[in-house]
Structure formats: C-alpha cells, structure tokens
Design a protein around this motif. Structure first.
Motif, short mmCIF file in Angstrom:
data_model
loop_
_atom_site.label_atom_id
_atom_site.label_comp_id
_atom_site.label_asym_id
_atom_site.label_seq_id
_atom_site.Cartn_x
_atom_site.Cartn_y
_atom_site.Cartn_z
N GLU A 78 0.83 -1.21 0.00
CA GLU A 78 0.00 0.00 0.00
C GLU A 78 0.86 1.26 0.00
OE1 GLU A 78 -4.03 -1.40 2.31
OE2 GLU A 78 -2.25 -0.91 3.51
N MET A 79 1.97 1.23 0.73
CA MET A 79 2.85 2.40 0.74
C MET A 79 3.46 2.65 -0.63
SD MET A 79 5.00 2.67 4.23
CE MET A 79 4.83 1.16 5.17
N LEU A 80 3.87 1.58 -1.30
CA LEU A 80 4.50 1.74 -2.60
C LEU A 80 3.50 2.12 -3.69
CD1 LEU A 80 7.08 -1.16 -2.45
CD2 LEU A 80 7.56 1.29 -2.48
N ARG A 81 2.21 1.96 -3.45
CA ARG A 81 1.20 2.37 -4.43
C ARG A 81 0.84 3.85 -4.33
NH1 ARG A 81 -1.99 -2.73 -3.07
NH2 ARG A 81 -1.13 -4.23 -4.54
N ILE A 82 1.33 4.54 -3.33
CA ILE A 82 1.07 5.97 -3.20
C ILE A 82 1.79 6.68 -4.35
CG2 ILE A 82 1.46 8.02 -1.78
CD1 ILE A 82 1.29 6.16 0.68
N PRO A 83 1.08 7.53 -5.10
CA PRO A 83 1.72 8.21 -6.22
C PRO A 83 2.93 9.03 -5.77
CG PRO A 83 -0.65 8.53 -6.28
CD PRO A 83 -0.33 7.85 -4.98
N GLY A 84 4.04 8.85 -6.45
CA GLY A 84 5.26 9.58 -6.13
C GLY A 84 6.20 8.85 -5.19
N MET A 85 5.72 7.75 -4.59
CA MET A 85 6.56 7.00 -3.65
C MET A 85 7.52 6.13 -4.44
SD MET A 85 7.06 6.20 -0.33
CE MET A 85 5.56 6.46 0.57
N GLY A 86 8.79 6.37 -4.25
CA GLY A 86 9.81 5.58 -4.91
C GLY A 86 10.56 4.74 -3.90
N GLY A 87 11.53 4.01 -4.38
CA GLY A 87 12.28 3.11 -3.52
C GLY A 87 13.06 3.82 -2.43
N ARG A 88 13.73 4.91 -2.79
CA ARG A 88 14.52 5.64 -1.79
C ARG A 88 13.64 6.23 -0.71
NH1 ARG A 88 14.72 10.47 -0.34
NH2 ARG A 88 16.46 11.28 0.82
N ASP A 89 12.53 6.86 -1.12
CA ASP A 89 11.62 7.46 -0.15
C ASP A 89 10.99 6.38 0.74
OD1 ASP A 89 11.99 10.12 -1.06
OD2 ASP A 89 10.69 9.67 -2.76
N TRP A 90 10.65 5.25 0.15
CA TRP A 90 10.06 4.18 0.93
C TRP A 90 11.06 3.66 1.97
CZ3 TRP A 90 11.28 -0.93 1.73
CH2 TRP A 90 10.36 -1.63 2.51
N ARG A 91 12.32 3.51 1.57
CA ARG A 91 13.33 3.01 2.52
C ARG A 91 13.53 3.98 3.68
NH1 ARG A 91 15.66 1.27 -2.37
NH2 ARG A 91 16.99 3.12 -2.46
N VAL A 92 13.45 5.28 3.41
CA VAL A 92 13.59 6.28 4.48
C VAL A 92 12.42 6.16 5.45
CG1 VAL A 92 13.54 8.75 4.96
CG2 VAL A 92 14.97 7.87 3.12
N ILE A 93 11.21 6.03 4.92
CA ILE A 93 10.02 5.90 5.76
C ILE A 93 10.04 4.57 6.51
CG2 ILE A 93 7.50 5.69 5.75
CD1 ILE A 93 7.51 7.72 3.43
N ALA A 94 10.45 3.49 5.83
CA ALA A 94 10.51 2.17 6.47
C ALA A 94 11.51 2.18 7.62
CB ALA A 94 10.88 1.11 5.45
N LYS A 95 12.63 2.84 7.44
CA LYS A 95 13.62 2.91 8.51
C LYS A 95 13.05 3.67 9.70
CE LYS A 95 18.35 4.26 9.49
NZ LYS A 95 19.57 4.89 8.97
N ALA A 96 12.31 4.75 9.44
CA ALA A 96 11.71 5.53 10.52
C ALA A 96 10.63 4.72 11.23
CB ALA A 96 11.13 6.83 9.98
N LEU A 97 9.95 3.82 10.49
CA LEU A 97 8.92 2.98 11.09
C LEU A 97 9.51 1.75 11.80
CD1 LEU A 97 6.15 2.93 8.34
CD2 LEU A 97 5.92 3.79 10.66
N GLY A 98 10.77 1.46 11.53
CA GLY A 98 11.40 0.30 12.14
C GLY A 98 11.21 -0.97 11.34
N ILE A 99 10.81 -0.83 10.08
CA ILE A 99 10.64 -2.00 9.21
C ILE A 99 12.01 -2.37 8.66
CG2 ILE A 99 9.63 -2.86 7.07
CD1 ILE A 99 7.36 -0.83 7.48
N GLU A 100 12.43 -3.60 8.90
CA GLU A 100 13.69 -4.06 8.34
C GLU A 100 13.38 -4.82 7.07
OE1 GLU A 100 16.44 -5.92 10.89
OE2 GLU A 100 15.85 -4.73 12.62
N TRP A 101 13.98 -4.35 6.00
CA TRP A 101 13.72 -4.95 4.71
C TRP A 101 15.04 -5.26 4.05
CZ3 TRP A 101 14.66 -3.33 -0.39
CH2 TRP A 101 14.03 -4.10 -1.36
#
Length: 67
Positions: free
Chosen positions: A36-59
C-alpha cells in the motif's frame, strides 16, 4: 514514531501527496502494508526506505519469502 514526515527530507511532491492523504507523522502510516505504501503516487524506492527505517521496518532485498 512521532517523527514528522517533513523532517525525513522526502521529495516535495511526495510530501504534498502524503499531507493530502492525511499523513503528517510517521506513526500515521504504521497501519499501511508495504504494498500500500508503494502504491502511493510519487513514492519511490529511496523514499520508501527512508520511511521504512523511521517505522522500524527491516527490509532486505536479498531475502525472499517462501510460500
């Protein structure tokens, strides 16, 4: 989780899109799945990784789910 999205140095158009969707802090996005996060318009890999790190998601891109 009280980190503001504006503090994460995201792209301006993504930040505007997230604000329009009602997300102002990282904790607001906690209920979203990765897909769902990656389906947000404008969300790319770098931005997702920054948000995931802030959320504590290890990917790790090298780990694959076995189904």
């Amino acid at each position: 989780m009280d980190t503001k999205l504006a503090d994460l140095k995201l792209k301006p158009w993504l930040l505007a899109e997230l604000n329009q969707l009602g997300y102002e802090v990282v904790g607001d996005m906690q209920h979203l799945s990765i897909e769902e996060m990656l389906r947000i318009p404008g969300m790319g890999g770098r931005d997702w990784r920054v948000i995931a790190k802030a959320l504590g998601i290890e990917w790790n891109p090298w780990l694959k789910k076995r189904r």
